[in-house]
Design an enzyme around this catalytic site. Structure first.
Site, PDB file in Angstrom:
ATOM      1  N   ARG A  15       0.699  -1.178   0.101  1.00  0.00           N
ATOM      2  CA  ARG A  15       0.050  -0.013   0.134  1.00  0.00           C
ATOM      3  C   ARG A  15       1.063   1.116  -0.141  1.00  0.00           C
ATOM      4  NH1 ARG A  15      -2.095   1.374   4.358  1.00  0.00           N
ATOM      5  NH2 ARG A  15      -1.104  -0.300   5.597  1.00  0.00           N
ATOM      6  N   ASN A  71       6.628  -8.005   2.240  1.00  0.00           N
ATOM      7  CA  ASN A  71       5.250  -7.993   2.082  1.00  0.00           C
ATOM      8  C   ASN A  71       4.697  -8.915   1.112  1.00  0.00           C
ATOM      9  OD1 ASN A  71       2.679  -6.701   2.816  1.00  0.00           O
ATOM     10  ND2 ASN A  71       2.975  -5.265   1.138  1.00  0.00           N
ATOM     11  N   ASN A 126      -2.954 -14.673  12.297  1.00  0.00           N
ATOM     12  CA  ASN A 126      -2.415 -15.760  13.312  1.00  0.00           C
ATOM     13  C   ASN A 126      -3.512 -16.079  14.136  1.00  0.00           C
ATOM     14  OD1 ASN A 126      -0.293 -16.115  11.532  1.00  0.00           O
ATOM     15  ND2 ASN A 126       1.394 -15.353  13.131  1.00  0.00           N
ATOM     16  N   HIS A 151     -11.175  -2.153  11.370  1.00  0.00           N
ATOM     17  CA  HIS A 151      -9.781  -2.937  10.874  1.00  0.00           C
ATOM     18  C   HIS A 151      -9.772  -3.844  11.929  1.00  0.00           C
ATOM     19  CE1 HIS A 151      -5.386  -3.046   9.919  1.00  0.00           C
ATOM     20  NE2 HIS A 151      -6.018  -3.707   9.202  1.00  0.00           N
ATOM     21  N   ASP A 188      -9.392  -9.385   9.209  1.00  0.00           N
ATOM     22  CA  ASP A 188      -8.932  -8.101   8.856  1.00  0.00           C
ATOM     23  C   ASP A 188      -9.884  -7.105   8.894  1.00  0.00           C
ATOM     24  OD1 ASP A 188      -6.558  -6.493   8.120  1.00  0.00           O
ATOM     25  OD2 ASP A 188      -7.648  -6.233   6.100  1.00  0.00           O
ATOM     26  N   ASN A 195      -1.346 -17.660  23.054  1.00  0.00           N
ATOM     27  CA  ASN A 195      -2.100 -16.437  23.182  1.00  0.00           C
ATOM     28  C   ASN A 195      -3.680 -16.899  23.601  1.00  0.00           C
ATOM     29  OD1 ASN A 195       0.074 -14.695  22.640  1.00  0.00           O
ATOM     30  ND2 ASN A 195      -0.646 -14.529  20.634  1.00  0.00           N
ATOM     31  N   ARG A 201       2.559 -11.758  -0.487  1.00  0.00           N
ATOM     32  CA  ARG A 201       1.146 -12.090   0.122  1.00  0.00           C
ATOM     33  C   ARG A 201       0.685 -13.584  -0.422  1.00  0.00           C
ATOM     34  NH1 ARG A 201      -1.363  -8.560   3.876  1.00  0.00           N
ATOM     35  NH2 ARG A 201       0.245  -7.070   3.994  1.00  0.00           N
ATOM     36  N   LYS A 212      -2.637 -10.447  13.470  1.00  0.00           N
ATOM     37  CA  LYS A 212      -3.974 -10.614  13.131  1.00  0.00           C
ATOM     38  C   LYS A 212      -4.432 -11.997  12.620  1.00  0.00           C
ATOM     39  CE  LYS A 212      -6.495  -7.096  11.478  1.00  0.00           C
ATOM     40  NZ  LYS A 212      -5.593  -6.064  11.222  1.00  0.00           N
ATOM     41  N   LYS A 266      -9.269  -2.082   1.642  1.00  0.00           N
ATOM     42  CA  LYS A 266      -9.432  -1.294   2.418  1.00  0.00           C
ATOM     43  C   LYS A 266     -10.028  -0.186   2.051  1.00  0.00           C
ATOM     44  CE  LYS A 266      -6.104  -3.279   4.877  1.00  0.00           C
ATOM     45  NZ  LYS A 266      -6.670  -4.095   6.372  1.00  0.00           N
ATOM     46  N   ARG A 314       2.431  -3.583  19.240  1.00  0.00           N
ATOM     47  CA  ARG A 314       3.722  -3.916  19.807  1.00  0.00           C
ATOM     48  C   ARG A 314       4.394  -3.004  20.767  1.00  0.00           C
ATOM     49  NH1 ARG A 314       6.382  -7.879  16.211  1.00  0.00           N
ATOM     50  NH2 ARG A 314       4.869  -8.343  14.775  1.00  0.00           N
ATOM     51  N   SER A 335      -1.397  -2.966  11.363  1.00  0.00           N
ATOM     52  CA  SER A 335      -1.068  -3.702  10.225  1.00  0.00           C
ATOM     53  C   SER A 335       0.364  -4.512  10.635  1.00  0.00           C
ATOM     54  CB  SER A 335      -0.863  -3.061   9.106  1.00  0.00           C
ATOM     55  OG  SER A 335      -1.676  -2.516   8.694  1.00  0.00           O
ATOM     56  N   TYR A 346      -1.029  -3.555  -6.904  1.00  0.00           N
ATOM     57  CA  TYR A 346      -0.963  -4.252  -5.699  1.00  0.00           C
ATOM     58  C   TYR A 346      -1.941  -4.147  -4.744  1.00  0.00           C
ATOM     59  CZ  TYR A 346       2.008  -7.070  -2.849  1.00  0.00           C
ATOM     60  OH  TYR A 346       2.613  -8.151  -1.964  1.00  0.00           O
ATOM     61  N   GLY A 347      -2.166  -5.344  -4.294  1.00  0.00           N
ATOM     62  CA  GLY A 347      -3.209  -5.324  -2.935  1.00  0.00           C
ATOM     63  C   GLY A 347      -4.127  -4.349  -2.509  1.00  0.00           C
ATOM     64  N   GLY A 348      -3.932  -3.566  -1.470  1.00  0.00           N
ATOM     65  CA  GLY A 348      -4.905  -2.724  -0.986  1.00  0.00           C
ATOM     66  C   GLY A 348      -4.999  -1.351  -1.761  1.00  0.00           C
ATOM     67  N   TYR A 375       1.838 -16.573  19.756  1.00  0.00           N
ATOM     68  CA  TYR A 375       1.267 -17.479  18.852  1.00  0.00           C
ATOM     69  C   TYR A 375       0.136 -18.443  19.777  1.00  0.00           C
ATOM     70  CZ  TYR A 375       5.153 -15.998  15.898  1.00  0.00           C
ATOM     71  OH  TYR A 375       5.822 -15.323  15.237  1.00  0.00           O
ATOM     72  N   CYS A 414       0.934  -6.973  12.973  1.00  0.00           N
ATOM     73  CA  CYS A 414       0.723  -7.382  14.539  1.00  0.00           C
ATOM     74  C   CYS A 414       0.289  -8.705  14.528  1.00  0.00           C
ATOM     75  CB  CYS A 414       0.147  -6.420  15.232  1.00  0.00           C
ATOM     76  SG  CYS A 414       1.181  -4.945  15.648  1.00  0.00           S
TER      77      CYS A 414
END
Ligand code: O2Y
Ligand code: MN
Length: 584
Positions: free
Chosen positions: A53, A362, A252, A224, A271, A494, A364, A250, A204, A395, A246, A195-197, A491, A248
Site C-alpha cells: 500500500r 510484504n 495468526n 480494522h 482483517d 495467546n 502475500r 491478526k 481497504k 507492539r 497492520s 498491488y493489494g490494498g 502464537y 501485528c
C-alpha cells in the site's frame, strides 16, 4: 475516457477465473505452480516499485480539509479529479476493461454493500474473485436501480499498437500512483498500482475508508478487526473482535489453535469487521470479505498451521520465491530453502550467498476463507455474530501489560484511541524507540476526521442498554525483558489470554482492580512451560513510571493533533488514569 480495446463483464464463475489464469500464464505474468505440490496455485511477481500500500499516495478528497482531519492526506477533490482524468485518458489502450460487480458482506444481508470495480488488471479480477462475492448474483441483487459504490481502477500502463508486457508486471511510476477516495460521493478512483490494498478496491478502500464514512452517517462501525469465536470445553461459544495495527499478527490470532486442552477457536475473519447494534441491543459483526490476503513471510506450520493448510491448493502467491520443483518458499516458512531458488525479482538465489531475502517482506497469499480448516460454520451468517469482547493491541516491549480490561465503555474507547507500536528503526517522521500511534488500528483507514471517529465510538456506548455492549481489553503479546528477550511466547499460547477474556465476559476470571483497569490475578492465567512465575508477575505488573510517561506523551503529542474534535470524555479518562496512578 479510458479507451480499452475490449470490455468484459465478470460473472464470477470458476470458468472465468480459470480462463483469466490461463491467459495470464500464457502471457508470462502468472507462473503455474507444480500441480503435484500446489494444485491450482499461481505465483505472480510484481514490479519492484509496486509491492505494498502506498500511504503517501492515498488521499481522502473530502470537500474540506477539516472533514478529512489531521491524520489523512487531504487533497482538493476538484483538482484531484482534473489530474486523474488526464491520467485516465486513454490509460486502458491495448487492454481489456473488466467490469466487476462485487458485494462486501453476504449478498442480501442488510449490512452488505455492493461495489462495481472497473479495472484493466486480470490479476485484480482473479484476486477479487477470492476476496469478495463477484458476478451475476450481485447484479441480480442490485436490480435496475440499486445503490453501488463506483470503484475505478487502472494500472496506468496503456499499450501502444503491437506493444506487449512480455510477462512484466505493468504499473505506473510512484509519482503517478493515486489511491483516492471521495467520501461525500462514496466513490473510489485508483490509478497506477496493481498491488493489494491499492488495487483490490473492495478491501481497504471500500470496506474501511468509504465504509467508515457510511457507518458514521448510519450509526454502525466499519473496523480494522479480526473476528473469531472461542469455544470452551463445555461447548459454549463467545465471539471476539480484535484491532491490531497492520503486521501485528491478526491473521495468526484469527486462526489460532489453542494450547489449552478442550478449548477451540474458529475463524470468521482476519482483517475487517462491520458491526451493527441488533434488535436485542447487542453488537453484531460480519466479515465483509470472503478471503485472506495474508503476509506470507513468517507463516509456518508452527505460527499458523490453519493458514498453511489453506494454502495447499487453489491459492495465489505474490512476490514469494519459487523453488526448482515449482513450489513457493519464503523466509520463516519453517524449513530451509530447498536448494537454489528464484527470488521475488526473478533472479537466482542461494541461501547463505544472497544479501537480500528471497521473498519480499510484504509477499502475500490470497486464499478463500472457506478453505481454512478452522472457519466457523456461521462465518457467512448475514445477521452477523454477537460480540462479547473487543481487544485492542500493538507492539509494546514495555509498559503495557500482557492484558488488562477496561473499567467501562469510555475507558475502553480511551484504550482504542491510544493504540500504537514502538518502532525499532527510525522512520522519516519518528525516532527509533518512539511509539507510533495507530488509534483503533484505523490510522491509515479512517475515511474522515479521526476526532469525529473517536466520538462515534463514544456515542455507541450511549445507544444501548448497560450490560449489552462488549467488554473491552488491551493485549500486548510483545513484552520484552531488559536484555531484549520475549517475556511471552505468543502464537498459540495467546489462547491462554483468550480464555481469561472468555471468563471475564461471564463475570468470572480472577482479576485485580488497578489504576489502569482490571489485570489478571497472578494465578488467573495458566502459565506456559517457559514462562516463570517472576515473568508472569512482570507481564501483569502495573508500571507506574512507564504509564506516567505514556500519559505525558498522549497529552503533549497525541491528543493535541485532534484539536477541538477530540471528545472531552477522552481527556477525562486520561486525567482519571493519571489521578489513579499518582495515588498508587
Ligand atoms: O500491502 C498491501 O497492499 C496489503 S495491506 C493489508 C493486506 C491485508 C490485510 N491488511 C493489510 C493492512 O495493511 O492492514
Ligand atoms: Mn489489515
Amino acid at each position: 475516457m479510458t479507451r480499452p480495446d475490449a470490455i468484459e463483464w465478470c460473472d464470477g464463475s470458476k470458468a472465468e477465473y480459470d480462463r483469466l489464469m490461463k491467459q495470464m500464464a500464457d502471457s508470462g505474468l502468472a507462473i503455474p505452480l507444480n500441480p503435484e505440490k500446489r494444485p491450482g496455485c499461481y505465483l505472480f511477481r510484481s514490479d519492484a516499485s509496486d509491492v505494498a500500500r502506498v500511504e503517501n499516495r492515498t488521499y481522502i478528497a473530502a470537500r474540506s480539509q477539516e472533514e478529512a482531519g489531521p491524520t489523512n492526506n487531504w487533497i482538493d477533490p476538484d483538482g484531484l479529479k482534473e489530474t486523474m482524468k488526464e491520467l485516465y485518458e486513454g490509460c486502458m489502450k491495448g487492454r481489456t476493461m473488466y467490469v466487476i460487480p462485487f458485494c462486501m458482506g453476504p449478498v442480501g444481508s442488510d449490512i452488505a454493500r455492493i461495489g462495481i470495480e472497473i479495472t484493466d488488471s486480470p490479476y485484480v479480477v482473479a484476486n477479487m474473485h477470492i476476496m469478495t462475492r463477484v458476478g451475476s448474483k450481485v447484479l441480480k441483487a442490485l436490480g435496475e436501480d440499486g445503490e453501488f459504490i463506483p470503484a475505478l481502477h487502472s494500472i496506468g500502463k496503456p499499450l501502444a499498437e503491437g506493444e506487449h508486457d512480455h510477462g512484466k508486471w505493468p504499473c505506473a511510476p510512484l509519482d503517478k500512483k493515486y489511491i483516492s477516495h471521495f467520501p461525500e460521493e462514496r466513490t473510489i478512483w485508483s490509478f497506477g498500482s496493481g498491488y493489494g490494498g491499492n488495487a483490490l478496491l473492495g478491501k481497504k478502500c471500500l470496506s474501511l475508508r468509504i465504509a467508515s464514512v457510511i457507518a458514521r452517517d448510519e450509526g454502525w462501525m466499519a473496523e480494522h478487526m479480526l473476528i473469531l469465536s472461542v469455544i470452551n470445553p463445555a461447548g459454549r461459544k463467545k465471539y471476539i473482535v480484535a484491532a491490531f495495527p497492520s503486521a501485528c499478527g491478526k491473521t495468526n490470532l484469527a486462526m489460532i489453535i489453542p494450547t489449552i486442552p478442550g478449548w477451540k477457536v474458529e475463524t470468521i475473519g482476519d482483517d475487517i469487521a462491520w458491526m451493527k447494534l441488533g434488535r436485542d441491543g447487542r453488537l453484531y459483526a460480519i466479515n465483509p470479505e470472503t478471503g485472506f490476503f495474508g503476509v506470507a513471510p513468517g507463516t509456518s506450520l508452527e505460527s499458523n498451521p490453519n493458514a498453511m493448510k489453506s494454502l495447499e491448493s487453489d491459492s495465489i502467491f505474490t512476490n514469494t520465491a519459487l523453488t526448482a520443483d515449482g513450489d513457493v518458499w519464503w523466509e520463516g516458512i519453517g524449513y530451509e530453502a530447498p536448494g537454489k531458488l528464484i527470488d521475488w525479482n526473478g533472479n537466482e538465489w542461494e541461501a547463505g550467498k544472497a544479501e537480500k531475502p528471497a521473498s519480499h517482506p510484504n509477499a502475500r497469499f490470497t486464499v478463500a476463507a472457506a478453505k481454512c480448516p478452522a472457519v466457523a460454520a456461521e462465518w457467512e451468517d448475514p445477521a452477523g455474530v454477537p460480540i462479547s469482547a473487543i481487544l485492542f493491541g500493538g507492539r509494546r516491549p514495555d509498559t503495557i501489560p500482557l492484558i488488562h480490561q477496561a473499567r467501562n465503555w469510555n475507558h475502553g474507547v480511551f484504550m482504542g484511541s491510544i493504540v500504537g507500536s514502538r518502532i525499532t528503526t527510525a522512520a522519516l517522521d519518528l525516532k527509533a524507540g518512539t511509539v507510533r500511534r495507530d488509534p483503533f488500528a484505523m490510522l491509515p483507514f479512517c475515511g474522515y476526521n479521526m476526532g469525529d471517529y473517536f466520538r462515534h465510538w463514544v456515542d455507541l456506548g450511549t445507544r444501548t442498554q448497560a450490560g449489552k455492549l462488549p467488554e473491552i481489553f488491551y493485549v500486548n503479546w510483545f513484552r520484552k525483558t531488559a536484555d531484549d528477550n520475549w517475556l511471552w511466547p505468543g502464537y498459540r499460547e495467546n489462547s491462554r489470554v483468550l480464555k481469561w477474556v472468555f471468563e471475564r465476559c461471564d463475570g468470572e476470571g480472577k482479576a485485580e482492580e488497578t489504576p489502569i483497569g482490571f489485570v489478571p490475578a497472578l494465578d488467573a492465567i495458566d502459565r506456559p512451560a517457559d514462562v516463570s512465575a517472576a515473568d508472569m508477575a512482570e507481564l501483569l505488573a502495573v508500571d507506574r513510571e512507564g504509564w506516567l510517561n505514556e500519559i505525558e506523551s498522549i497529552r503533549s503529542e497525541h491528543y493535541p493533533k485532534f484539536g477541538d474534535r477530540l471528545p472531552e470524555v477522552l481527556i477525562d479518562e486520561l486525567d482519571g488514569l493519571e489521578d489513579r496512578l499518582k495515588k498508587m
